[in-house]
Design a protein around this motif. Structure first.
Motif, PDB file in Angstrom:
ATOM      1  N   LEU A   1      -1.360   9.902  17.863  1.00 34.39           N
ATOM      2  CA  LEU A   1      -2.612  10.363  17.267  1.00 34.39           C
ATOM      3  C   LEU A   1      -2.338  11.255  16.058  1.00 34.39           C
ATOM      4  O   LEU A   1      -3.130  11.299  15.118  1.00 34.39           O
ATOM      5  CB  LEU A   1      -3.427  11.125  18.324  1.00 34.39           C
ATOM      6  CG  LEU A   1      -3.795  10.314  19.580  1.00 34.39           C
ATOM      7  CD1 LEU A   1      -4.548  11.191  20.575  1.00 34.39           C
ATOM      8  CD2 LEU A   1      -4.617   9.096  19.210  1.00 34.39           C
ATOM      9  N   ASP A   2      -1.202  11.946  16.084  1.00 33.22           N
ATOM     10  CA  ASP A   2      -0.819  12.785  14.937  1.00 33.22           C
ATOM     11  C   ASP A   2      -0.589  11.938  13.696  1.00 33.22           C
ATOM     12  O   ASP A   2      -0.978  12.318  12.580  1.00 33.22           O
ATOM     13  CB  ASP A   2       0.453  13.576  15.261  1.00 33.22           C
ATOM     14  CG  ASP A   2       0.221  14.630  16.335  1.00 33.22           C
ATOM     15  OD1 ASP A   2      -0.953  14.907  16.635  1.00 33.22           O
ATOM     16  OD2 ASP A   2       1.206  15.155  16.879  1.00 33.22           O
ATOM     17  N   MET A   3       0.065  10.790  13.877  1.00 33.28           N
ATOM     18  CA  MET A   3       0.325   9.890  12.753  1.00 33.28           C
ATOM     19  C   MET A   3      -0.987   9.395  12.150  1.00 33.28           C
ATOM     20  O   MET A   3      -1.159   9.353  10.924  1.00 33.28           O
ATOM     21  CB  MET A   3       1.176   8.708  13.218  1.00 33.28           C
ATOM     22  CG  MET A   3       2.609   9.058  13.574  1.00 33.28           C
ATOM     23  SD  MET A   3       3.473   7.690  14.397  1.00 33.28           S
ATOM     24  CE  MET A   3       3.471   6.441  13.100  1.00 33.28           C
ATOM     25  N   ILE A   4      -1.930   9.030  13.014  1.00 39.24           N
ATOM     26  CA  ILE A   4      -3.223   8.540  12.541  1.00 39.24           C
ATOM     27  C   ILE A   4      -3.957   9.652  11.790  1.00 39.24           C
ATOM     28  O   ILE A   4      -4.545   9.420  10.723  1.00 39.24           O
ATOM     29  CB  ILE A   4      -4.072   8.028  13.719  1.00 39.24           C
ATOM     30  CG1 ILE A   4      -3.384   6.818  14.376  1.00 39.24           C
ATOM     31  CG2 ILE A   4      -5.473   7.639  13.255  1.00 39.24           C
ATOM     32  CD1 ILE A   4      -4.050   6.337  15.643  1.00 39.24           C
TER      33      ILE A   4
ATOM     34  N   SER B   1       9.374  14.908  27.007  1.00 33.06           N
ATOM     35  CA  SER B   1       8.831  16.228  26.664  1.00 33.06           C
ATOM     36  C   SER B   1       7.343  16.298  26.953  1.00 33.06           C
ATOM     37  O   SER B   1       6.683  15.276  27.200  1.00 33.06           O
ATOM     38  CB  SER B   1       9.066  16.528  25.174  1.00 33.06           C
ATOM     39  OG  SER B   1       8.254  15.676  24.369  1.00 33.06           O
ATOM     40  N   SER B   2       6.812  17.496  26.866  1.00 31.26           N
ATOM     41  CA  SER B   2       5.375  17.700  27.053  1.00 31.26           C
ATOM     42  C   SER B   2       4.586  16.987  25.969  1.00 31.26           C
ATOM     43  O   SER B   2       3.538  16.384  26.228  1.00 31.26           O
ATOM     44  CB  SER B   2       5.044  19.198  27.025  1.00 31.26           C
ATOM     45  OG  SER B   2       5.744  19.893  28.028  1.00 31.26           O
ATOM     46  N   TRP B   3       5.089  17.047  24.735  1.00 33.84           N
ATOM     47  CA  TRP B   3       4.408  16.419  23.599  1.00 33.84           C
ATOM     48  C   TRP B   3       4.354  14.909  23.786  1.00 33.84           C
ATOM     49  O   TRP B   3       3.297  14.288  23.641  1.00 33.84           O
ATOM     50  CB  TRP B   3       5.142  16.778  22.299  1.00 33.84           C
ATOM     51  CG  TRP B   3       4.502  16.215  21.060  1.00 33.84           C
ATOM     52  CD1 TRP B   3       3.471  16.770  20.351  1.00 33.84           C
ATOM     53  CD2 TRP B   3       4.850  15.006  20.390  1.00 33.84           C
ATOM     54  NE1 TRP B   3       3.159  15.972  19.274  1.00 33.84           N
ATOM     55  CE2 TRP B   3       3.990  14.885  19.276  1.00 33.84           C
ATOM     56  CE3 TRP B   3       5.798  14.011  20.612  1.00 33.84           C
ATOM     57  CZ2 TRP B   3       4.056  13.808  18.389  1.00 33.84           C
ATOM     58  CZ3 TRP B   3       5.862  12.929  19.736  1.00 33.84           C
ATOM     59  CH2 TRP B   3       5.001  12.835  18.641  1.00 33.84           C
ATOM     60  N   THR B   4       5.482  14.309  24.113  1.00 34.31           N
ATOM     61  CA  THR B   4       5.516  12.862  24.325  1.00 34.31           C
ATOM     62  C   THR B   4       4.633  12.463  25.495  1.00 34.31           C
ATOM     63  O   THR B   4       3.906  11.466  25.434  1.00 34.31           O
ATOM     64  CB  THR B   4       6.965  12.395  24.579  1.00 34.31           C
ATOM     65  OG1 THR B   4       7.790  12.788  23.482  1.00 34.31           O
ATOM     66  CG2 THR B   4       7.034  10.879  24.718  1.00 34.31           C
ATOM     67  N   GLN B   5       4.678  13.247  26.563  1.00 27.47           N
ATOM     68  CA  GLN B   5       3.871  12.932  27.738  1.00 27.47           C
ATOM     69  C   GLN B   5       2.381  12.910  27.406  1.00 27.47           C
ATOM     70  O   GLN B   5       1.654  12.003  27.839  1.00 27.47           O
ATOM     71  CB  GLN B   5       4.132  13.958  28.841  1.00 27.47           C
ATOM     72  CG  GLN B   5       3.402  13.661  30.143  1.00 27.47           C
ATOM     73  CD  GLN B   5       3.807  14.596  31.272  1.00 27.47           C
ATOM     74  OE1 GLN B   5       4.544  15.544  31.070  1.00 27.47           O
ATOM     75  NE2 GLN B   5       3.332  14.312  32.470  1.00 27.47           N
ATOM     76  N   SER B   6       1.919  13.861  26.633  1.00 23.71           N
ATOM     77  CA  SER B   6       0.491  13.914  26.300  1.00 23.71           C
ATOM     78  C   SER B   6       0.066  12.680  25.511  1.00 23.71           C
ATOM     79  O   SER B   6      -1.020  12.121  25.735  1.00 23.71           O
ATOM     80  CB  SER B   6       0.164  15.185  25.516  1.00 23.71           C
ATOM     81  OG  SER B   6       0.786  15.184  24.243  1.00 23.71           O
ATOM     82  N   HIS B   7       0.921  12.230  24.584  1.00 26.14           N
ATOM     83  CA  HIS B   7       0.593  11.057  23.773  1.00 26.14           C
ATOM     84  C   HIS B   7       0.676   9.765  24.585  1.00 26.14           C
ATOM     85  O   HIS B   7      -0.192   8.893  24.469  1.00 26.14           O
ATOM     86  CB  HIS B   7       1.514  10.976  22.563  1.00 26.14           C
ATOM     87  CG  HIS B   7       1.155  11.952  21.480  1.00 26.14           C
ATOM     88  ND1 HIS B   7       0.095  11.772  20.625  1.00 26.14           N
ATOM     89  CD2 HIS B   7       1.710  13.137  21.128  1.00 26.14           C
ATOM     90  CE1 HIS B   7       0.011  12.793  19.790  1.00 26.14           C
ATOM     91  NE2 HIS B   7       0.992  13.637  20.076  1.00 26.14           N
TER      92      HIS B   7
ATOM     93  N   ILE C   1       9.668  17.178  11.690  1.00 26.35           N
ATOM     94  CA  ILE C   1       8.302  17.451  12.131  1.00 26.35           C
ATOM     95  C   ILE C   1       7.988  16.569  13.340  1.00 26.35           C
ATOM     96  O   ILE C   1       8.340  15.393  13.366  1.00 26.35           O
ATOM     97  CB  ILE C   1       7.297  17.163  11.003  1.00 26.35           C
ATOM     98  CG1 ILE C   1       7.532  18.118   9.832  1.00 26.35           C
ATOM     99  CG2 ILE C   1       5.859  17.280  11.503  1.00 26.35           C
ATOM    100  CD1 ILE C   1       6.680  17.809   8.614  1.00 26.35           C
ATOM    101  N   ASP C   2       7.341  17.127  14.335  1.00 27.10           N
ATOM    102  CA  ASP C   2       6.987  16.396  15.558  1.00 27.10           C
ATOM    103  C   ASP C   2       8.206  15.768  16.219  1.00 27.10           C
ATOM    104  O   ASP C   2       8.156  14.619  16.674  1.00 27.10           O
ATOM    105  CB  ASP C   2       5.929  15.319  15.270  1.00 27.10           C
ATOM    106  CG  ASP C   2       4.552  15.919  15.036  1.00 27.10           C
ATOM    107  OD1 ASP C   2       4.357  17.101  15.385  1.00 27.10           O
ATOM    108  OD2 ASP C   2       3.673  15.221  14.498  1.00 27.10           O
ATOM    109  N   GLU C   3       9.305  16.521  16.240  1.00 24.14           N
ATOM    110  CA  GLU C   3      10.471  16.088  17.019  1.00 24.14           C
ATOM    111  C   GLU C   3      10.029  16.031  18.469  1.00 24.14           C
ATOM    112  O   GLU C   3       9.602  17.033  19.035  1.00 24.14           O
ATOM    113  CB  GLU C   3      11.615  17.076  16.835  1.00 24.14           C
ATOM    114  CG  GLU C   3      12.816  16.831  17.731  1.00 24.14           C
ATOM    115  CD  GLU C   3      13.568  15.564  17.383  1.00 24.14           C
ATOM    116  OE1 GLU C   3      13.173  14.495  17.926  1.00 24.14           O
ATOM    117  OE2 GLU C   3      14.521  15.620  16.594  1.00 24.14           O
TER     118      GLU C   3
END
Length: 463
Positions: A175-178, A229-235, A364-366
């Motif tokens: 969603l960050d990319m979009i 990671s938490s970030w990957t899990q949410s996406h 960014i967004d590693e």
């Protein structure tokens, strides 16, 4: 009229023949499934954190189910069971219980980004379908384990009757990319020409949303989706919508070996290390620019530091990127202050980490940031991007003590470098010790335990 009938008959016959061949391949594959786990990892020489995950995952499966064969699908034609086992030890310090079997793939060019100058994501994704078909026709396992993020291969593996397990380092689309395309921000994955055009940006948003829907559909075919990671899990949970089958398993970091290094570092010529593959998203140029700014503002009584770039090159594009970085260092008159270490052995990496006062990471967004954890375990204070994995999981306080710095701009990175160089030795040691304690949360042993716990229900219910 007769000619048209003949043509349609020929087309129908060809389609029927193709479908028949596909059906026979699937039936044959299903009936000849082997008692093994096959790891889909087309690049077994990329030298990054993904390859470390591969070898640790292989070792974990060998320990958990010794009766299962471990097979590697690889496009590296010089790879052999013994050479891969030796590579796991020499490059990553991972000792496998026995050599994995190898299935060589000859269609890897279809997942090369150079094949698709435009619509790269969909091109590589469809290319992975073709590559996985080759893999599964050559060897059909009970368990198909993707460690490279090719979600479009999961429906294919399901067709062959495999249980699908994956370890996802980062979503192919997020969603960050979009959002960045919608906001018309130029980045490595959003060309400046598109970012400047409202019409082209709108078209790209539509393409991204369509691809996101497709990605979510194929990802949902996984029986087990492990994320790093938490970030990957949410996406992934947002896109794949299988939260009950999604497990967070932090990647394996060599914290035990690196924690044995002394925290004291030579102050006469402090080293700042940057460990990352020479890929565009790793933002090496930003790091070099920040180092240049820091050198320009260095106090007269402080020793001049060195910046050490350490990483691997996957292909010609990475080699060119490395050369451009060397040229940029010369342009900035830093050739005597910057070192480049390409494709180093693991023992050499440990030596470099053991001599660094700080470690810098610019992506960014590693999704996670294994190298950031390695800095902390080795006693090098991290300077990481203020986003995703480093921000959400890694560079957090430990027992109320700061463990590192987060930055975004060249100026912020330069400021963090100077803060570390100016830091009294006692304070640096305190921060390095806290960072080392924090890194212990992401140990290799923790990875083995969490991965085994995640896959155990799948392995114990083989069909």
């Amino acid at each position: 009229m007769v000619n048209e009938v003949v043509v349609w008959c020929l087309i129908s016959g060809a389609v029927a023949l193709i479908l028949s061949s596909i059906s026979l391949s699937i039936i044959k594959g299903r009936s000849n499934r082997r008692h093994g786990v096959a790891f889909f990892h087309p690049y077994t020489n990329d030298g990054g954190g993904g390859e470390r995950v591969l070898w640790c995952a292989v070792k974990a499966i060998q320990e958990e189910s010794s009766d299962l064969d471990c097979v590697i699908y690889t496009g590296d034609h010089d790879a052999s069971p013994d050479s891969l086992m030796a590579r796991a030890v020499q490059r990553f310090g991972v000792e496998l219980l026995y050599p994995p079997k190898v299935v060589h793939l000859y269609k890897r060019k279809w997942i090369e980004e150079t094949m698709y100058p435009r619509f790269t994501m969909i091109g590589q994704s469809l290319g992975s379908v073709y590559l996985s078909w080759e893999a599964l026709c050559k060897y059909t396992p009970l368990y198909y384990f993707d460690t490279s993020g090719y979600a479009f291969t999961y429906p294919v593996a399901r067709l062959f009757g495999c249980k699908v397990i994956c370890y996802t380092h980062y979503p192919t689309i997020s969603l960050d990319m979009i959002s960045r395309v919608q906001d018309q921000n130029s980045m490595y994955n959003n060309d400046a020409l598109i970012a400047k055009s409202t019409w082209l940006s709108l078209c790209k948003v539509i393409y991204y949303r369509l691809f996101g829907w497709m990605y979510g559909t194929v990802g949902s075919f996984a029986h087990l989706a492990m994320v790093n990671s938490s970030w990957t899990q949410s996406h992934i949970e947002s896109l794949w919508r299988i939260p009950e089958r999604t497990k967070r398993v932090y990647p394996p970091c060599d914290t035990s070996g690196l924690q044995a290094l002394p925290l004291e570092r030579p102050r006469s010529s402090p080293a700042i290390i940057s460990v990352a593959q020479f890929r565009p998203e790793k933002a090496h140029t930003l790091q070099l620019m920040a180092f240049s700014v820091a050198i320009g503002n260095l106090d007269a009584d402080l020793p001049r530091p060195k910046l050490q770039f350490v990483g691997s090159c996957r292909n010609k594009s990475d080699d060119e990127r490395l050369q451009n970085l060397k040229d940029k260092a010369i342009q900035l008159k830093l050739e005597g202050d910057v070192e480049f270490h390409k494709n180093v052995m693991y023992r050499d990496l440990v030596g470099l980490l053991g001599g660094a006062v700080a470690g810098i990471h610019g992506m960014i967004d590693e999704h996670f940031g294994i190298s950031v954890v390695e800095y902390m375990a080795a006693g090098a204070i991290p300077i990481a991007n203020n986003s995703a994995g480093p921000k959400m999981d890694i560079v957090l306080e430990e027992d109320g003590q700061q463990t590192g710095f987060l930055a975004q701009t060249v100026e912020e990175y330069a400021d963090a470098i100077l803060k570390i160089l100016r830091m009294p030795e006692t304070k640096r040691l305190e921060m390095a010790a806290a960072a080392r304690r924090r890194a212990g949360r992401f140990s290799e042993q923790r990875f083995y335990e969490d991965l085994k716990a995640a896959v155990r229900p799948i392995l114990s219910h083989a069909s």
